[in-house]
Design a protein around this motif. Structure first.
Motif, PDB file in Angstrom:
ATOM      1  N   LEU A  29      -5.181   5.871  -0.973  1.00 55.80           N
ATOM      2  CA  LEU A  29      -5.645   4.729  -0.187  1.00 55.80           C
ATOM      3  C   LEU A  29      -4.827   4.639   1.093  1.00 55.80           C
ATOM      4  CD1 LEU A  29      -4.404   1.335  -1.660  1.00 55.80           C
ATOM      5  CD2 LEU A  29      -3.262   3.522  -1.961  1.00 55.80           C
ATOM      6  N   CYS A  30      -5.413   4.079   2.117  1.00 56.01           N
ATOM      7  CA  CYS A  30      -4.656   3.831   3.350  1.00 56.01           C
ATOM      8  C   CYS A  30      -5.223   2.583   3.998  1.00 56.01           C
ATOM      9  CB  CYS A  30      -4.714   5.027   4.288  1.00 56.01           C
ATOM     10  SG  CYS A  30      -6.319   5.365   5.018  1.00 56.01           S
ATOM     11  N   PHE A  31      -4.585   2.170   5.089  1.00 48.39           N
ATOM     12  CA  PHE A  31      -5.073   0.947   5.737  1.00 48.39           C
ATOM     13  C   PHE A  31      -5.446   1.227   7.179  1.00 48.39           C
ATOM     14  CE2 PHE A  31      -0.644   1.163   6.953  1.00 48.39           C
ATOM     15  CZ  PHE A  31      -0.687   0.817   8.284  1.00 48.39           C
ATOM     16  N   ILE A  66       0.852  -1.201   0.000  1.00 48.22           N
ATOM     17  CA  ILE A  66       0.000   0.000   0.000  1.00 48.22           C
ATOM     18  C   ILE A  66       0.890   1.254   0.000  1.00 48.22           C
ATOM     19  CG2 ILE A  66      -1.589   1.365   1.462  1.00 48.22           C
ATOM     20  CD1 ILE A  66      -3.022  -1.272   2.142  1.00 48.22           C
ATOM     21  N   TRP A  67       1.912   1.242   0.836  1.00 56.14           N
ATOM     22  CA  TRP A  67       2.803   2.411   0.906  1.00 56.14           C
ATOM     23  C   TRP A  67       3.507   2.650  -0.431  1.00 56.14           C
ATOM     24  CZ3 TRP A  67       5.068   1.005   6.414  1.00 56.14           C
ATOM     25  CH2 TRP A  67       4.174   1.448   7.389  1.00 56.14           C
ATOM     26  N   GLU A  68       3.969   1.554  -1.007  1.00 53.20           N
ATOM     27  CA  GLU A  68       4.671   1.642  -2.301  1.00 53.20           C
ATOM     28  C   GLU A  68       3.744   2.223  -3.384  1.00 53.20           C
ATOM     29  OE1 GLU A  68       5.906  -2.109  -4.305  1.00 53.20           O
ATOM     30  OE2 GLU A  68       7.114  -2.297  -2.473  1.00 53.20           O
ATOM     31  N   PHE A  69       2.532   1.642  -3.441  1.00 50.88           N
ATOM     32  CA  PHE A  69       1.573   2.056  -4.468  1.00 50.88           C
ATOM     33  C   PHE A  69       1.151   3.509  -4.271  1.00 50.88           C
ATOM     34  CE2 PHE A  69      -2.845   2.483  -6.010  1.00 50.88           C
ATOM     35  CZ  PHE A  69      -2.652   2.179  -7.352  1.00 50.88           C
ATOM     36  N   ARG A  70       0.981   3.890  -3.024  1.00 51.13           N
ATOM     37  CA  ARG A  70       0.551   5.267  -2.745  1.00 51.13           C
ATOM     38  C   ARG A  70       1.598   6.267  -3.224  1.00 51.13           C
ATOM     39  NH1 ARG A  70      -1.270   5.307   2.885  1.00 51.13           N
ATOM     40  NH2 ARG A  70       0.707   6.182   3.585  1.00 51.13           N
ATOM     41  N   LYS A  71       2.850   5.909  -3.006  1.00 50.30           N
ATOM     42  CA  LYS A  71       3.946   6.778  -3.412  1.00 50.30           C
ATOM     43  C   LYS A  71       3.989   6.911  -4.931  1.00 50.30           C
ATOM     44  CE  LYS A  71       8.650   7.497  -1.944  1.00 50.30           C
ATOM     45  NZ  LYS A  71       9.838   6.805  -1.480  1.00 50.30           N
TER      46      LYS A  71
END
Ligand code: DP6
Length: 366
Positions: free
Chosen positions: A310-312, A299-304
């Motif tokens: 998106l978050c969790f 998620i962190w990678e994709f958000r960057k």
């Protein structure tokens, strides 16, 4: 309002028998309730999105005893059509805790039939939606005994009762953003029941999505009751409770302005803090699984990379709730399908979104 305001002053009507059905949703906390005092009073305020798809449907059939009053509570319990004795102690305790506020409980024999919209072994707790649905059924019966009761009071008392069954259940009566627990800057907030968030909320938060990734469908390793108790005497408890108050204050302008970056910061930090509390309690627990961490990193990678929002967040378990705004749903769905579901048990996940509270499905009298 105090506890005593929920004790009825007497009933003006009667109901010999009947049947009511309510459907109540699950909810996902943004600011977490973790730690409680006696009588289901939370150690800190919490704030949640009410969900839509994940829900419990409960039918309560009741028939008044003839003649002498029964000594104990009289009820039968069915879960998904089958008798379910495992749930009896929880309901028995709920009746004991609520009897003072529902003095008719021993006057009736009850049949409680309940089912969940999500698979039983999904690792999703049904206590919030289940206790909320049952409380609403009981309030529906009370409304028949006191027809003058106003609807706001009925919902407030349903939340109050649900809390006595399971704390977070008090946030499963209404929608779409609910606060439970007294906070100095939130007027009307109370330790006794949940209230609809009373401040401005930006459009972007109106259609939020929650895709629940089922990383571990097994039974919870630590029950929430045990978990809450571990906050007693916990070395970081005081700071944690204070932090929850601060996070609720910080969220006020964020909800108003729709500042997603700041929203993400608080929501993810709350989830990790909840788990940090469990990792640092005595005894200690790690409730995340390797795949929980894989998902968080993805998620962190994709958000960057995608600059999406998106978050969790996490419950007291390994499953991951992926939260994202409506306007990003296509890219996030694609990302979840392509990169996250491999980390789910049997590739299972549930697409949910913000919901607007419990619904009455049916009443039959006589
Ligand atoms: C981690 O409401 O299940 O989901 O009051 O003992 O029934 P009891 O606890 P419960 O606790 C929920 C804890 C949580 C965080 C939250 O929903 O706020």
């Amino acid at each position: 309002m105090t506890e005593n305001d929920f004790v009825p002053k007497g009933y003006t009507s009667q109901s010999e028998r009947g049947k009511v059905t309510w459907k109540a949703p699950s909810n996902i906390a943004l600011v977490k309730y973790w730690g409680k005092k006696e009588n289901q009073i939370p150690a800190n305020p919490s704030l949640s999105f009410t969900l839509d798809t994940c829900s419990t449907k409960t039918t309560l059939s009741y028939i008044k005893h003839k003649g002498i009053e029964e000594a104990g509570f009289s009820f039968e319990l069915f879960f998904e059509g089958e008798p379910k004795d495992d749930f009896r102690p929880k309901i028995e305790l709920f009746f004991k805790r609520t009897e003072y506020y529902l003095p008719f409980l021993k006057d009736y024999h009850f049949k409680i039939e309940t089912s969940n919209s999500f698979p039983h072994s999904s690792g999703i707790a049904s206590s919030a939606s289940g206790m909320a649905a049952l409380s609403l059924c009981l309030m529906d019966l009370e409304k028949q005994l006191a027809p003058e009761m106003d609807t706001n009071f009925m919902y407030q008392k349903a939340s109050f009762l649900a809390r006595l069954g399971s704390g977070s259940a008090c946030r499963s009566i209404e929608g779409d953003l609910i606060q439970w627990g007294a906070h100095s800057e939130v007027q009307g907030s109370s330790d006794l029941y949940g209230i609809p968030y009373p401040f401005e909320v930006h459009e972007v938060f109106k259609n939020y999505h929650d895709t629940i990734l089922l990383v571990d469908k097994g039974k919870k390793q630590v029950s929430s009751t045990v978990g809450h108790n571990l906050m007693q005497g916990h070395p970081y408890a005081v700071q944690r409770f204070e932090q929850a108050h601060q996070n609720i204050s910080k969220l006020k302008p964020i909800f108003a302005d729709g500042s997603l970056e700041e929203f993400i910061n608080i929501v993810e930090s709350e989830a990790l803090t909840l788990h940090a509390m469990m990792m640092t309690s005595d005894p200690y627990f790690v409730l995340m699984k390797p795949n929980t961490l894989e998902i968080i990193n993805k998620i962190w990678e994709f958000r960057k990379k995608s600059k999406s929002h998106l978050c969790f967040t996490l419950d007291a378990g390994a499953n991951v709730h992926v939260l994202y705004p409506e306007f990003e749903k296509e890219i996030v769905h694609q990302f979840i399908k392509n990169e996250l579901i491999v980390f789910c048990e049997k590739e299972q996940y549930i697409c949910d979104r913000i919901g607007f509270g419990a619904k009455k499905l049916k009443t039959t009298n006589g």
